[in-house]
Motif scaffolding. Sequence first.
Motif, PDB file in Angstrom:
ATOM      1  N   LEU A  81       0.846  -1.186   0.000  1.00  0.00           N
ATOM      2  CA  LEU A  81       0.000   0.000   0.000  1.00  0.00           C
ATOM      3  C   LEU A  81       0.890   1.249   0.000  1.00  0.00           C
ATOM      4  O   LEU A  81       1.878   1.312   0.739  1.00  0.00           O
ATOM      5  CB  LEU A  81      -0.905  -0.005   1.229  1.00  0.00           C
ATOM      6  CG  LEU A  81      -1.959   1.098   1.332  1.00  0.00           C
ATOM      7  CD1 LEU A  81      -2.939   1.020   0.165  1.00  0.00           C
ATOM      8  CD2 LEU A  81      -2.725   0.966   2.651  1.00  0.00           C
ATOM      9  N   ILE A  86      -1.158   8.101   0.654  1.00  0.00           N
ATOM     10  CA  ILE A  86      -2.353   8.200   1.490  1.00  0.00           C
ATOM     11  C   ILE A  86      -2.193   9.268   2.570  1.00  0.00           C
ATOM     12  O   ILE A  86      -3.078  10.093   2.790  1.00  0.00           O
ATOM     13  CB  ILE A  86      -2.683   6.832   2.125  1.00  0.00           C
ATOM     14  CG1 ILE A  86      -3.145   5.861   1.023  1.00  0.00           C
ATOM     15  CG2 ILE A  86      -3.761   6.976   3.203  1.00  0.00           C
ATOM     16  CD1 ILE A  86      -3.336   4.451   1.504  1.00  0.00           C
ATOM     17  N   TRP A 104     -11.603   3.661  -2.771  1.00  0.00           N
ATOM     18  CA  TRP A 104     -10.727   2.539  -2.424  1.00  0.00           C
ATOM     19  C   TRP A 104     -11.272   1.282  -3.086  1.00  0.00           C
ATOM     20  O   TRP A 104     -12.453   0.938  -2.908  1.00  0.00           O
ATOM     21  CB  TRP A 104     -10.707   2.323  -0.911  1.00  0.00           C
ATOM     22  CG  TRP A 104      -9.938   3.351  -0.144  1.00  0.00           C
ATOM     23  CD1 TRP A 104      -8.635   3.283   0.268  1.00  0.00           C
ATOM     24  CD2 TRP A 104     -10.429   4.616   0.338  1.00  0.00           C
ATOM     25  NE1 TRP A 104      -8.294   4.426   0.959  1.00  0.00           N
ATOM     26  CE2 TRP A 104      -9.370   5.256   1.024  1.00  0.00           C
ATOM     27  CE3 TRP A 104     -11.668   5.274   0.248  1.00  0.00           C
ATOM     28  CZ2 TRP A 104      -9.506   6.506   1.618  1.00  0.00           C
ATOM     29  CZ3 TRP A 104     -11.806   6.520   0.834  1.00  0.00           C
ATOM     30  CH2 TRP A 104     -10.732   7.126   1.505  1.00  0.00           C
ATOM     31  N   LYS A 112     -10.044  -1.240   3.636  1.00  0.00           N
ATOM     32  CA  LYS A 112     -10.620  -0.117   2.876  1.00  0.00           C
ATOM     33  C   LYS A 112     -11.522   0.734   3.767  1.00  0.00           C
ATOM     34  O   LYS A 112     -11.418   1.963   3.793  1.00  0.00           O
ATOM     35  CB  LYS A 112     -11.429  -0.639   1.679  1.00  0.00           C
ATOM     36  CG  LYS A 112     -10.660  -1.505   0.711  1.00  0.00           C
ATOM     37  CD  LYS A 112     -11.489  -1.861  -0.504  1.00  0.00           C
ATOM     38  CE  LYS A 112     -12.778  -2.598  -0.176  1.00  0.00           C
ATOM     39  NZ  LYS A 112     -12.532  -3.916   0.442  1.00  0.00           N
ATOM     40  N   ALA A 116     -11.094   4.674   4.875  1.00  0.00           N
ATOM     41  CA  ALA A 116     -12.145   5.623   4.501  1.00  0.00           C
ATOM     42  C   ALA A 116     -12.747   6.284   5.738  1.00  0.00           C
ATOM     43  O   ALA A 116     -13.010   7.487   5.758  1.00  0.00           O
ATOM     44  CB  ALA A 116     -13.224   4.909   3.688  1.00  0.00           C
ATOM     45  N   THR A 198     -15.871   2.844  -0.944  1.00  0.00           N
ATOM     46  CA  THR A 198     -15.098   1.608  -0.923  1.00  0.00           C
ATOM     47  C   THR A 198     -15.829   0.580  -1.772  1.00  0.00           C
ATOM     48  O   THR A 198     -17.061   0.525  -1.769  1.00  0.00           O
ATOM     49  CB  THR A 198     -14.910   1.046   0.502  1.00  0.00           C
ATOM     50  OG1 THR A 198     -16.156   0.492   0.972  1.00  0.00           O
ATOM     51  CG2 THR A 198     -14.437   2.130   1.463  1.00  0.00           C
ATOM     52  N   ILE A 230      -7.523   4.695  -4.834  1.00  0.00           N
ATOM     53  CA  ILE A 230      -6.535   3.945  -4.065  1.00  0.00           C
ATOM     54  C   ILE A 230      -6.696   2.466  -4.399  1.00  0.00           C
ATOM     55  O   ILE A 230      -7.686   1.840  -4.027  1.00  0.00           O
ATOM     56  CB  ILE A 230      -6.703   4.157  -2.545  1.00  0.00           C
ATOM     57  CG1 ILE A 230      -6.780   5.650  -2.211  1.00  0.00           C
ATOM     58  CG2 ILE A 230      -5.577   3.472  -1.783  1.00  0.00           C
ATOM     59  CD1 ILE A 230      -5.541   6.437  -2.550  1.00  0.00           C
ATOM     60  N   MET A 232      -6.089  -1.221  -3.873  1.00  0.00           N
ATOM     61  CA  MET A 232      -5.680  -2.136  -2.805  1.00  0.00           C
ATOM     62  C   MET A 232      -5.864  -3.592  -3.228  1.00  0.00           C
ATOM     63  O   MET A 232      -5.976  -4.491  -2.397  1.00  0.00           O
ATOM     64  CB  MET A 232      -6.475  -1.837  -1.531  1.00  0.00           C
ATOM     65  CG  MET A 232      -6.267  -0.415  -1.009  1.00  0.00           C
ATOM     66  SD  MET A 232      -7.165  -0.070   0.536  1.00  0.00           S
ATOM     67  CE  MET A 232      -6.231  -1.087   1.703  1.00  0.00           C
TER      68      MET A 232
END
Length: 246
Positions: A81, A86, A104, A112, A116, A198, A230, A232
């Motif tokens: 990550l 971030i 995310w 996630k 968030a 998310t 983002i 992930m």
Amino acid sequence: MNDELTKMLKYLRLGGLLENWDTYLDSARKGNFSHVRLLQHIIEQEYKIKKDNSRQLRILRSKIPEKYVMETYPFNRQPKLNRKKILALYDSFDYMTKNQNIIWIGPTGVGKTGLATAFLMHAIDHEYKGRFIAFPELTEILYRSVADHSEEKIMKTFLSYDCLLIDEVGYVEVEPVQVGLFFTLMHKRHKKKNTLITSNLGFSQWTSFLRNDQLTAALIDRLTENSHVINMKNCVSLRRKLDPAG
């Protein structure tokens, strides 16, 4: 303190002064404060109390199930990550001041929602009004609003939040009317308010639950135009138990 003074302090909602009255008087008798400094100290304390009470009320109204904060996120367990990215986004606060969305995307359990929520809490700490809601609940509320003709009221409510966190987008299929209302909500929030999302599905898979190619494409276009995504997908599940042996 007499009853009349107690009544007045309660009416003025000066709870800190009411609670600490004897302490303040004792400090005044001991000469710890000048008259001006004592008044300043009392006002400062009341201000802090009211600010904290307002914050607690905003948190309560946001309906956040778990109060995650950035300081407790286990970045050490997510080496893939981009921690620097971030934290830079979090610290700059551009996502609120510039009304940028953050999305995310990744499998279940990678954190996630925790990240968030930390961003949502950060906004609330800066006196913004926020709300946490799962995607299935949001779409159900939008669907019911059609039945009782409260679409305008519900839309106005969700448009009023400075920071709206929609969790678990993609976990349920939705009806065409729900897709339409969700798109309308996102369209109206576009570049005016911040939305945090998310999802366990990549954008290419969103048609699987939205079931409308054109609206899905338009929705993704709106969400990503002024946003940070983002990724992930390669992160590990934080729900796995750590090996005691290290």
